[in-house]
Write a protein that holds these residues in place. Structure first.
Motif, mmCIF file in Angstrom:
data_model
loop_
_atom_site.group_PDB
_atom_site.id
_atom_site.type_symbol
_atom_site.label_atom_id
_atom_site.label_comp_id
_atom_site.label_asym_id
_atom_site.label_seq_id
_atom_site.Cartn_x
_atom_site.Cartn_y
_atom_site.Cartn_z
ATOM 1 N N ALA A 352 -14.860 -16.808 0.205
ATOM 2 C CA ALA A 352 -13.580 -17.391 0.606
ATOM 3 C C ALA A 352 -13.316 -18.699 -0.128
ATOM 4 C CB ALA A 352 -13.558 -17.605 2.119
ATOM 5 N N ARG A 353 -14.375 -19.548 -0.257
ATOM 6 C CA ARG A 353 -14.207 -20.825 -0.986
ATOM 7 C C ARG A 353 -13.890 -20.562 -2.459
ATOM 8 N NH1 ARG A 353 -18.578 -22.443 2.318
ATOM 9 N NH2 ARG A 353 -20.068 -21.887 0.683
ATOM 10 N N ALA A 354 -14.537 -19.568 -3.051
ATOM 11 C CA ALA A 354 -14.293 -19.272 -4.460
ATOM 12 C C ALA A 354 -12.872 -18.792 -4.700
ATOM 13 C CB ALA A 354 -15.292 -18.223 -4.941
ATOM 14 N N LEU A 355 -12.325 -18.056 -3.742
ATOM 15 C CA LEU A 355 -10.979 -17.519 -3.896
ATOM 16 C C LEU A 355 -9.902 -18.464 -3.385
ATOM 17 C CD1 LEU A 355 -11.704 -13.858 -2.745
ATOM 18 C CD2 LEU A 355 -11.146 -14.588 -5.066
ATOM 19 N N GLY A 356 -10.300 -19.486 -2.628
ATOM 20 C CA GLY A 356 -9.329 -20.414 -2.064
ATOM 21 C C GLY A 356 -8.506 -19.819 -0.933
ATOM 22 N N ILE A 357 -9.124 -18.925 -0.163
ATOM 23 C CA ILE A 357 -8.442 -18.297 0.971
ATOM 24 C C ILE A 357 -9.302 -18.471 2.211
ATOM 25 C CG2 ILE A 357 -7.230 -16.612 -0.465
ATOM 26 C CD1 ILE A 357 -9.303 -14.546 0.279
ATOM 27 N N SER A 358 -8.767 -18.058 3.365
ATOM 28 C CA SER A 358 -9.500 -18.231 4.611
ATOM 29 C C SER A 358 -10.533 -17.131 4.805
ATOM 30 C CB SER A 358 -8.534 -18.214 5.797
ATOM 31 O OG SER A 358 -7.992 -16.925 5.973
ATOM 32 N N ARG A 359 -11.538 -17.416 5.612
ATOM 33 C CA ARG A 359 -12.530 -16.402 5.957
ATOM 34 C C ARG A 359 -11.864 -15.238 6.684
ATOM 35 N NH1 ARG A 359 -17.630 -18.994 8.903
ATOM 36 N NH2 ARG A 359 -18.223 -16.787 8.829
ATOM 37 N N ALA A 360 -10.818 -15.556 7.490
ATOM 38 C CA ALA A 360 -10.128 -14.499 8.234
ATOM 39 C C ALA A 360 -9.528 -13.468 7.282
ATOM 40 C CB ALA A 360 -9.033 -15.112 9.112
ATOM 41 N N THR A 361 -8.956 -13.944 6.178
ATOM 42 C CA THR A 361 -8.373 -13.022 5.205
ATOM 43 C C THR A 361 -9.442 -12.148 4.582
ATOM 44 O OG1 THR A 361 -6.603 -14.596 4.742
ATOM 45 C CG2 THR A 361 -6.968 -12.868 3.115
ATOM 46 N N VAL A 362 -10.583 -12.752 4.250
ATOM 47 C CA VAL A 362 -11.677 -11.974 3.672
ATOM 48 C C VAL A 362 -12.136 -10.893 4.645
ATOM 49 C CG1 VAL A 362 -14.035 -12.060 2.789
ATOM 50 C CG2 VAL A 362 -12.426 -13.890 2.219
ATOM 51 N N TYR A 363 -12.332 -11.268 5.917
ATOM 52 C CA TYR A 363 -12.775 -10.295 6.915
ATOM 53 C C TYR A 363 -11.766 -9.159 7.068
ATOM 54 C CZ TYR A 363 -16.878 -12.790 8.682
ATOM 55 O OH TYR A 363 -18.104 -13.356 8.808
ATOM 56 N N ARG A 364 -10.484 -9.517 7.001
ATOM 57 C CA ARG A 364 -9.459 -8.505 7.196
ATOM 58 C C ARG A 364 -9.494 -7.440 6.107
ATOM 59 N NH1 ARG A 364 -5.076 -11.604 7.072
ATOM 60 N NH2 ARG A 364 -4.344 -11.067 4.994
ATOM 61 N N LYS A 365 -9.818 -7.859 4.872
ATOM 62 C CA LYS A 365 -9.774 -6.949 3.734
ATOM 63 C C LYS A 365 -11.036 -6.095 3.589
ATOM 64 C CE LYS A 365 -5.782 -8.275 1.971
ATOM 65 N NZ LYS A 365 -4.652 -7.353 1.754
ATOM 66 N N LEU A 366 -12.100 -6.460 4.306
ATOM 67 C CA LEU A 366 -13.377 -5.762 4.116
ATOM 68 C C LEU A 366 -13.638 -4.761 5.224
ATOM 69 C CD1 LEU A 366 -15.807 -8.621 3.052
ATOM 70 C CD2 LEU A 366 -14.699 -6.951 1.605
ATOM 71 N N PRO A 367 -14.173 -3.604 4.883
ATOM 72 C CA PRO A 367 -14.658 -2.690 5.919
ATOM 73 C C PRO A 367 -15.756 -3.363 6.715
ATOM 74 C CG PRO A 367 -14.575 -1.601 3.777
ATOM 75 C CD PRO A 367 -14.371 -3.061 3.531
ATOM 76 N N ARG A 368 -15.861 -3.054 7.974
ATOM 77 C CA ARG A 368 -16.838 -3.735 8.821
ATOM 78 C C ARG A 368 -18.261 -3.576 8.293
ATOM 79 N NH1 ARG A 368 -16.170 -2.430 15.025
ATOM 80 N NH2 ARG A 368 -14.089 -3.133 14.386
ATOM 81 N N SER A 369 -18.549 -2.418 7.692
ATOM 82 C CA SER A 369 -19.922 -2.165 7.228
ATOM 83 C C SER A 369 -20.327 -3.062 6.069
ATOM 84 C CB SER A 369 -20.029 -0.701 6.798
ATOM 85 O OG SER A 369 -19.129 -0.440 5.721
ATOM 86 N N ARG A 370 -19.352 -3.695 5.368
ATOM 87 C CA ARG A 370 -19.666 -4.500 4.211
ATOM 88 C C ARG A 370 -19.619 -6.007 4.500
ATOM 89 N NH1 ARG A 370 -16.740 -2.291 -1.068
ATOM 90 N NH2 ARG A 370 -18.226 -3.792 -1.912
ATOM 91 N N ARG A 371 -19.380 -6.363 5.763
ATOM 92 C CA ARG A 371 -19.295 -7.782 6.097
ATOM 93 C C ARG A 371 -20.675 -8.358 6.329
ATOM 94 N NH1 ARG A 371 -14.354 -7.249 10.527
ATOM 95 N NH2 ARG A 371 -12.816 -6.424 9.049
ATOM 96 N N ALA A 372 -20.848 -9.622 5.891
ATOM 97 C CA ALA A 372 -22.104 -10.337 6.147
ATOM 98 C C ALA A 372 -21.841 -11.537 7.021
ATOM 99 C CB ALA A 372 -22.717 -10.806 4.803
ATOM 100 N N VAL A 373 -22.877 -11.947 7.708
ATOM 101 C CA VAL A 373 -22.728 -13.102 8.601
ATOM 102 C C VAL A 373 -22.704 -14.370 7.774
ATOM 103 C CG1 VAL A 373 -23.774 -14.351 10.499
ATOM 104 C CG2 VAL A 373 -23.939 -11.879 10.416
#
Length: 373
Positions: A352-373
């Protein structure tokens, strides 16, 4: 001789006359600080800027049956949502000789409530304006509750001489704008009387009734999920609750004024917002709760506040926007985000920091199986 019940109190008449002389006729103020509502003064100024004079005759042109039919057809959804509200209003104001008028966003009459009976001049003046297709915009009839509410996007009250034209000074009216599911002004609700006692409390009634019409429109708005939102500790109420319409992808496609205020977001008026932008939990939890029939969820907002949400699967679902509905740019964005997460070895915060967007946006775009804590 006693004053007629339909006449304003002497001090009110004097105040209106003084304001007209100062703001319309351009005379020096006879009394320092003559009080005029800012929205009223702006309406008068718009009429003057258009080259209009208060002494001009105002006529309400006939409307052909074909023109009235076209107006009714264009506004079928609005009229359908408003009709039960107008019927209740007509009963509430039946003994005051006020009546309800519904217009579109251009100030054209699209529906009317029950009119006062009789053949006296007041009843005839009511019939002049209470006809489907009549143009009651500010451009056509000057300052009225209809034109002012549509121009200012706020509820108003006008009595007698506060109308710009002398010919319309027989009317008293309250008005409130109507906003559609996406926040756009779609019309207004007006309560008008002819040579009647001043009832400024009708401004409040018009505003509440307008919110009821907006909520009725949202109830019939096609969506996948409908969310009723309220503050903890506040009793649920149709006019006080926030209402959101959500599509199958979790994007907000409709909202009422209460939801916009509660969530402090211009819902429906700008770029599409996702549930992840509003609520600090996975949107799938809202869908799952609705499918289970859970009556109430306590949902955290990103601000740290919490709201009560009543989720409901809509009876008129809208087709998912994935595939051909959304612009292909969204697919490109998703691919870029997934690549950034892979480059960050699954660290969502770093991606998220590298892209300059929020963590919420990153979570929204990713399938649940590919999310990391």
């Amino acid at each position: 001789m006693t004053a007629s019940l339909s006449s304003p109190p002497p001090e009110r008449s004097i105040s209106i006359a003084q304001a007209r002389r100062e703001w319309i006729d351009g005379e020096p103020a006879a009394v320092q600080g003559t009080r005029v509502e800012p929205w009223l003064r702006r309406s008068w100024q718009r009429c003057l800027a258009a080259g209009r004079l208060p002494t001009e005759r105002v006529s309400f042109d006939p409307v052909s049956a074909q023109a009235a039919a076209r107006v009714a057809d264009r506004n079928r959804a609005l009229v359908s949502a408003a009709r039960p509200v107008i019927e209740r209003l007509s009963r509430a104001i039946a003994d005051t000789r006020y009546f309800a008028i519904l217009t579109d966003a251009a100030g054209i009459v699209v529906d009317v409530g029950s009119l006062p009976g009789g053949s006296d001049p007041a009843a005839r003046h009511a019939q002049d304006i209470a006809r489907i297709g009549v143009d009651l915009s500010e451009r056509a009839v000057g300052t009225t509750a209809i034109g002012t509410a549509l121009a200012e996007h706020e509820s108003v009250w006008l009595h007698r001489g506060e109308h710009f034209f002398d010919d319309t000074s027989i009317y008293s009216c309250a008005g409130a704008p109507l906003f559609g599911p996406r926040g756009e002004c779609i019309g207004m609700l007006d309560l008008t009387g002819v040579q009647v006692v001043e009832r400024p409390e009708l401004r409040h009634l018009a505003a509440l009734s307008a919110r009821s019409i907006e909520n009725a429109l949202l109830q019939d708005h096609p969506c996948e999920l409908r969310l009723r939102i309220g503050w903890p500790g506040c009793a649920p109420g149709a006019d006080a609750e926030g209402l959101l319409c959500v599509d199958a992808d979790g994007y907000v496609i409709g909202a009422n004024a209460a939801a916009r205020h509660m969530l402090h977001q211009p819902l429906g008026t700008g770029p599409a917002l996702h549930c992840n932008d509003l609520f600090a939990l996975p949107p799938q939890m809202l869908f799952d709760a609705a499918k289970r029939g859970d009556p109430l969820l306590e949902v955290p907002l990103w601000s740290g506040l919490r709201v009560h949400v009543r989720p409901q699967i809509a009876s008129r679902p809208v087709v998912s926007s994935q595939g051909g509905g959304r612009p292909r740019l969204r697919d490109v964005e998703t691919a870029l985000i997934r690549k950034a997460v892979e480059d960050a070895r699954g660290n969502v915060a770093e991606a998220a920091r590298a892209l300059g967007i929020s963590r919420a946006t990153v979570y929204r775009k990713l399938p649940r199986s590919r999310r990391a804590v």
